[in-house]
Design a protein around this motif. Structure first.
Motif, PDB file in Angstrom:
ATOM      1  N   ASP A  12      26.574 -66.856 -53.890  1.00  0.00           N
ATOM      2  CA  ASP A  12      26.988 -67.953 -54.341  1.00  0.00           C
ATOM      3  C   ASP A  12      26.053 -68.799 -54.831  1.00  0.00           C
ATOM      4  OD1 ASP A  12      28.098 -70.134 -55.860  1.00  0.00           O
ATOM      5  OD2 ASP A  12      29.894 -70.182 -54.302  1.00  0.00           O
ATOM      6  N   PHE A  13      24.756 -68.966 -55.549  1.00  0.00           N
ATOM      7  CA  PHE A  13      23.585 -69.849 -55.238  1.00  0.00           C
ATOM      8  C   PHE A  13      23.926 -70.534 -56.118  1.00  0.00           C
ATOM      9  CE2 PHE A  13      20.219 -70.623 -58.168  1.00  0.00           C
ATOM     10  CZ  PHE A  13      19.734 -71.893 -57.193  1.00  0.00           C
ATOM     11  N   GLY A  14      25.042 -72.045 -55.129  1.00  0.00           N
ATOM     12  CA  GLY A  14      25.579 -73.520 -56.617  1.00  0.00           C
ATOM     13  C   GLY A  14      24.345 -74.549 -55.977  1.00  0.00           C
ATOM     14  N   THR A  15      24.928 -75.124 -57.088  1.00  0.00           N
ATOM     15  CA  THR A  15      23.853 -76.582 -57.873  1.00  0.00           C
ATOM     16  C   THR A  15      23.643 -77.271 -56.317  1.00  0.00           C
ATOM     17  OG1 THR A  15      25.064 -76.120 -59.618  1.00  0.00           O
ATOM     18  CG2 THR A  15      23.294 -78.266 -59.592  1.00  0.00           C
ATOM     19  N   SER A  16      24.468 -76.926 -55.550  1.00  0.00           N
ATOM     20  CA  SER A  16      24.858 -78.102 -54.583  1.00  0.00           C
ATOM     21  C   SER A  16      24.827 -77.522 -52.567  1.00  0.00           C
ATOM     22  CB  SER A  16      25.835 -79.258 -54.347  1.00  0.00           C
ATOM     23  OG  SER A  16      26.373 -79.877 -55.448  1.00  0.00           O
ATOM     24  N   ASN A  17      25.691 -75.674 -52.667  1.00  0.00           N
ATOM     25  CA  ASN A  17      25.544 -75.978 -52.184  1.00  0.00           C
ATOM     26  C   ASN A  17      25.146 -74.177 -51.881  1.00  0.00           C
ATOM     27  OD1 ASN A  17      27.085 -77.599 -49.603  1.00  0.00           O
ATOM     28  ND2 ASN A  17      28.332 -78.197 -51.508  1.00  0.00           N
ATOM     29  N   SER A  18      24.913 -73.053 -51.466  1.00  0.00           N
ATOM     30  CA  SER A  18      25.254 -71.799 -51.634  1.00  0.00           C
ATOM     31  C   SER A  18      25.692 -71.291 -49.875  1.00  0.00           C
ATOM     32  CB  SER A  18      23.128 -71.411 -51.576  1.00  0.00           C
ATOM     33  OG  SER A  18      22.860 -72.105 -52.742  1.00  0.00           O
ATOM     34  N   LEU A  19      25.823 -70.186 -49.818  1.00  0.00           N
ATOM     35  CA  LEU A  19      26.427 -69.421 -49.355  1.00  0.00           C
ATOM     36  C   LEU A  19      26.604 -67.954 -49.535  1.00  0.00           C
ATOM     37  CD1 LEU A  19      28.626 -71.578 -50.618  1.00  0.00           C
ATOM     38  CD2 LEU A  19      30.822 -70.737 -48.623  1.00  0.00           C
ATOM     39  N   VAL A  20      25.972 -67.056 -47.997  1.00  0.00           N
ATOM     40  CA  VAL A  20      25.811 -65.601 -48.217  1.00  0.00           C
ATOM     41  C   VAL A  20      27.245 -64.592 -47.618  1.00  0.00           C
ATOM     42  CG1 VAL A  20      24.327 -63.711 -48.379  1.00  0.00           C
ATOM     43  CG2 VAL A  20      23.494 -65.810 -48.688  1.00  0.00           C
ATOM     44  N   LYS A  80      18.901 -75.782 -60.306  1.00  0.00           N
ATOM     45  CA  LYS A  80      19.798 -74.621 -60.964  1.00  0.00           C
ATOM     46  C   LYS A  80      19.844 -75.110 -61.912  1.00  0.00           C
ATOM     47  CE  LYS A  80      23.893 -72.707 -60.599  1.00  0.00           C
ATOM     48  NZ  LYS A  80      25.378 -72.129 -59.878  1.00  0.00           N
ATOM     49  N   SER A  81      20.477 -76.530 -62.095  1.00  0.00           N
ATOM     50  CA  SER A  81      20.558 -77.070 -63.624  1.00  0.00           C
ATOM     51  C   SER A  81      19.783 -77.582 -64.335  1.00  0.00           C
ATOM     52  CB  SER A  81      21.176 -78.306 -62.828  1.00  0.00           C
ATOM     53  OG  SER A  81      20.823 -79.192 -62.449  1.00  0.00           O
ATOM     54  N   HIS A  82      18.582 -76.605 -64.147  1.00  0.00           N
ATOM     55  CA  HIS A  82      17.138 -76.367 -64.886  1.00  0.00           C
ATOM     56  C   HIS A  82      17.106 -75.198 -65.688  1.00  0.00           C
ATOM     57  CE1 HIS A  82      15.689 -80.587 -63.624  1.00  0.00           C
ATOM     58  NE2 HIS A  82      15.032 -80.410 -62.563  1.00  0.00           N
ATOM     59  N   LEU A  83      17.675 -74.230 -65.264  1.00  0.00           N
ATOM     60  CA  LEU A  83      17.851 -73.246 -65.704  1.00  0.00           C
ATOM     61  C   LEU A  83      18.152 -72.877 -67.231  1.00  0.00           C
ATOM     62  CD1 LEU A  83      19.495 -70.253 -63.184  1.00  0.00           C
ATOM     63  CD2 LEU A  83      17.137 -70.462 -64.009  1.00  0.00           C
ATOM     64  N   ALA A 219      29.795 -81.701 -64.304  1.00  0.00           N
ATOM     65  CA  ALA A 219      30.462 -81.372 -63.032  1.00  0.00           C
ATOM     66  C   ALA A 219      30.009 -82.342 -62.017  1.00  0.00           C
ATOM     67  CB  ALA A 219      30.777 -80.023 -62.436  1.00  0.00           C
ATOM     68  N   GLY A 220      29.765 -82.483 -60.707  1.00  0.00           N
ATOM     69  CA  GLY A 220      30.382 -83.453 -59.865  1.00  0.00           C
ATOM     70  C   GLY A 220      28.296 -84.144 -59.743  1.00  0.00           C
ATOM     71  N   ASP A 221      27.731 -83.247 -60.429  1.00  0.00           N
ATOM     72  CA  ASP A 221      26.237 -84.822 -60.719  1.00  0.00           C
ATOM     73  C   ASP A 221      26.374 -85.174 -61.904  1.00  0.00           C
ATOM     74  OD1 ASP A 221      25.209 -82.660 -57.908  1.00  0.00           O
ATOM     75  OD2 ASP A 221      23.572 -82.022 -59.741  1.00  0.00           O
ATOM     76  N   ALA A 222      27.094 -84.886 -63.249  1.00  0.00           N
ATOM     77  CA  ALA A 222      27.712 -85.456 -64.224  1.00  0.00           C
ATOM     78  C   ALA A 222      27.719 -86.672 -63.421  1.00  0.00           C
ATOM     79  CB  ALA A 222      28.198 -84.907 -65.250  1.00  0.00           C
ATOM     80  N   LEU A 223      28.993 -86.710 -62.724  1.00  0.00           N
ATOM     81  CA  LEU A 223      30.040 -87.905 -61.976  1.00  0.00           C
ATOM     82  C   LEU A 223      28.778 -88.879 -61.434  1.00  0.00           C
ATOM     83  CD1 LEU A 223      33.349 -86.050 -61.375  1.00  0.00           C
ATOM     84  CD2 LEU A 223      32.760 -87.412 -63.611  1.00  0.00           C
ATOM     85  N   ASP A 224      28.268 -88.118 -60.297  1.00  0.00           N
ATOM     86  CA  ASP A 224      27.606 -89.294 -60.082  1.00  0.00           C
ATOM     87  C   ASP A 224      25.822 -89.847 -60.374  1.00  0.00           C
ATOM     88  OD1 ASP A 224      27.623 -87.960 -57.928  1.00  0.00           O
ATOM     89  OD2 ASP A 224      26.253 -86.817 -57.222  1.00  0.00           O
ATOM     90  N   SER A 225      26.130 -89.330 -62.277  1.00  0.00           N
ATOM     91  CA  SER A 225      24.960 -90.106 -62.921  1.00  0.00           C
ATOM     92  C   SER A 225      25.605 -91.007 -63.567  1.00  0.00           C
ATOM     93  CB  SER A 225      25.278 -89.168 -64.368  1.00  0.00           C
ATOM     94  OG  SER A 225      23.790 -87.685 -63.840  1.00  0.00           O
ATOM     95  N   ASN A 262      19.065 -91.457 -65.171  1.00  0.00           N
ATOM     96  CA  ASN A 262      20.235 -90.999 -65.128  1.00  0.00           C
ATOM     97  C   ASN A 262      20.844 -90.051 -63.907  1.00  0.00           C
ATOM     98  OD1 ASN A 262      20.415 -93.850 -65.727  1.00  0.00           O
ATOM     99  ND2 ASN A 262      21.290 -92.623 -67.892  1.00  0.00           N
ATOM    100  N   HIS A 263      19.972 -89.266 -64.028  1.00  0.00           N
ATOM    101  CA  HIS A 263      20.282 -87.844 -62.816  1.00  0.00           C
ATOM    102  C   HIS A 263      19.748 -86.955 -62.047  1.00  0.00           C
ATOM    103  CE1 HIS A 263      21.872 -83.407 -62.926  1.00  0.00           C
ATOM    104  NE2 HIS A 263      22.726 -84.000 -64.100  1.00  0.00           N
ATOM    105  N   PRO A 264      20.791 -86.901 -60.909  1.00  0.00           N
ATOM    106  CA  PRO A 264      19.635 -86.556 -59.562  1.00  0.00           C
ATOM    107  C   PRO A 264      18.816 -85.464 -59.784  1.00  0.00           C
ATOM    108  CG  PRO A 264      22.415 -86.060 -59.589  1.00  0.00           C
ATOM    109  CD  PRO A 264      22.523 -86.911 -60.974  1.00  0.00           C
ATOM    110  N   ALA A 265      19.026 -84.876 -60.746  1.00  0.00           N
ATOM    111  CA  ALA A 265      18.479 -83.272 -61.198  1.00  0.00           C
ATOM    112  C   ALA A 265      17.012 -83.839 -61.650  1.00  0.00           C
ATOM    113  CB  ALA A 265      18.867 -82.265 -61.693  1.00  0.00           C
ATOM    114  N   HIS A 266      16.619 -84.279 -62.646  1.00  0.00           N
ATOM    115  CA  HIS A 266      15.877 -84.784 -63.399  1.00  0.00           C
ATOM    116  C   HIS A 266      15.357 -86.248 -63.086  1.00  0.00           C
ATOM    117  CE1 HIS A 266      18.581 -83.109 -66.458  1.00  0.00           C
ATOM    118  NE2 HIS A 266      17.602 -82.169 -66.265  1.00  0.00           N
ATOM    119  N   ILE A 267      15.214 -86.899 -62.077  1.00  0.00           N
ATOM    120  CA  ILE A 267      15.164 -88.367 -61.902  1.00  0.00           C
ATOM    121  C   ILE A 267      13.823 -88.033 -61.238  1.00  0.00           C
ATOM    122  CG2 ILE A 267      16.155 -88.314 -59.609  1.00  0.00           C
ATOM    123  CD1 ILE A 267      15.782 -91.986 -60.591  1.00  0.00           C
TER     124      ILE A 267
END
Ligand code: ATP
Ligand code: MG
Length: 429
Positions: A12-20, A80-83, A219-225, A262-267
């Motif tokens: 589970d390769f997540g934007t915030s958290n990943s699990l295997v 992940k959100s840059h994909l 989702a969550g990152d958009a709410l942070d923005s 505004n965006h955690p992935a882009h700043i």
């Protein structure tokens, strides 16, 4: 598709958290402890830290090393959100190009190595989660998937199956089902909100049971923005007005720069030379001293590597607003001192646009399944952003409390990916 009895990792390769997890010799192996320094060792924050181009740290260690190295080097989150962004090719570290595929591939390779060390075997096959939609644009969505395939190949996987994350969450839920039911799954993560309508029953899974899969990249990152775009970005020159030499036009700081801010992935990309130089020009030509001061703060935040910490504070404010009526955002770095109280009501009002888009994709998921709200027997919610009260409330309004269930917020997609690995071995997917 070939039957697959070889050991398989579930990622589970997540934007915030990943699990295997894994499926080995017919046995389901639940979330492996891949991050020894995390409070939940089975969950690794999707973070990469390069002190320099030849060294990389992952997850909790990425964060602790970043702090102990005085925030020198480069820390990446939410990559992940840059994909789906075709124009985003990657980044440059110490004059070396790191493509997005290699960045993600590096992260997946580390997950693979850590899982292999725990399992004591080599594993070259993987079931990897993917959002319902990386992007609303079908071409960009396809590009994102192609890039993930490249990243998985970079990590050394020779056979990979991608499974929609909401479908995986449904497979997890399916384990407890006794009679046939029509289920709606909602998975609200860091990068995407994902839905599926599926018929679940105790008999063998069939692809025909899946009536629809849909979602959107909010989702969550958009709410942070939202905390930035509605309030905090003004402190960093968001509304700056300027006039270029020999021109009479009064211009405003461009939207493209604001979106990055505004965006955690882009700043972090404000650091890129052209953008940085452009903001310097705006600073030079700004008409108001207050705008010049605000842009200086932005430079300070970038130069003193405070972006990550600032967004961590925003995220923690958002999480606190899930259980408190208001919360004080306090950032104390010298020169960047910020003290603002945010209320849950403000957050709900400001989030209206994001919420509307998320629930439009829910509506289209039901429409393409040709199912009405009344026909759904049960709604299961999962993912970290399912904690947000206005998300839960909207489901309550649409379906009523009786039909609402919450699954493990962080483990259900992984659990379902392990089920998918079992289905793959039986040739069912
Ligand atoms: N109590 C909370 N209230 C609000 N949001 C929360 C809470 N706990 C976690 N979150 C948010 O949940 C998100 C992380 O959830 P999750 O781990 O399910 O995402 P992910 O799987 O990494 O992302 P994705 O599936 O979109 O790629 C973050 O945006 C985080 O801020
Ligand atoms: Mg997720």
């Amino acid at each position: 598709m070939s039957l697959n009895s070889d050991p398989t990792l579930a990622i589970d390769f997540g934007t915030s958290n990943s699990l295997v997890g894994a499926f080995v010799n017919g046995e389901r192996i639940a979330a492996l402890e891949i991050d020894p320094f995390a409070s939940d060792k089975t969950m690794m924050r999707t973070l990469l830290y390069f002190p320099h181009a030849d060294l990389c740290y992952y997850g909790s260690e990425a964060l602790s090393k970043y702090i102990s190295e005085d925030m020198e080097g480069r820390l990446f989150r939410s990559f992940k959100s840059h994909l789906p962004t075709q124009s985003y090719l990657g980044t440059i570290i110490d004059n070396r190009i790191l493509t997005l595929e290699n960045m993600i591939g590096t992260f997946l390779l580390e997950l693979k190595k850590r899982a292999e060390a725990k399992l004591g075997i080599k594993v070259n096959k993987a079931v990897i989660g993917r959002p319902a939609k990386y992007s609303m644009d079908p071409v960009a969505d396809e590009v994102a998937l192609m890039r993930m395939k490249k990243a998985a190949a970079f990590a050394g996987f020779t056979e990979v199956e991608f499974i929609a994350e909401p479908l995986a969450a449904a497979f997890d839920y399916r384990k407890q089902i006794k009679d046939e039911k029509l289920i709606l799954i909602g998975d609200f993560g860091g990068g995407t909100s994902d839905f599926t309508v599926i018929k679940l029953h105790p008999n063998k899974f069939s692809k025909k049971d899946v009536l629809s899969i849909d979602g959107c990249p909010l989702a969550g990152d958009a709410l942070d923005s939202i905390f930035m775009s509605h309030k905090l970005n003004k402190n960093f020159g968001a509304g700056s007005v300027y006039r270029m030499p020999f021109s009479t036009n009064i211009l405003k700081m461009p939207q493209s720069i604001m979106q990055r801010l505004n965006h955690p992935a882009h700043i972090v990309h404000l650091k890129e030379k052209d953008t940085y130089e452009f903001i310097k020009e705006v600073r030079k030509c700004a008409l108001l001293d207050s705008d010049k001061d605000a842009i200086d703060k932005l430079f300070l935040m970038i130069e003193d590597q405070q972006i990550f910490s600032f967004f961590e504070k925003i995220e923690s404010t958002k999480k606190n607003l899930s259980s408190n009526a208001d919360f004080n955002f306090k950032f104390e770095y010298p020169g960047l001192e910020t003290n603002e109280t945010f209320s849950q009501k403000q957050f709900v009002d400001w989030s209206a646009g994001v919420k509307e888009k998320i629930f439009q994709s829910l509506d289209s998921c039901l429409a393409s399944a040709q199912v009405t709200y009344d026909q759904i027997d049960l709604v299961c919610l999962t993912g970290g952003t399912a904690h947000v009260p206005f998300i839960k409330k909207e489901f309550e309004n649409r379906f009523g409390l009786d039909r609402l269930q919450t699954q493990s917020h962080f483990h259900s997609v992984l659990s379902g990916l392990i089920e998918s690995a079992a289905f793959w071995s039986e040739g069912l997917i």
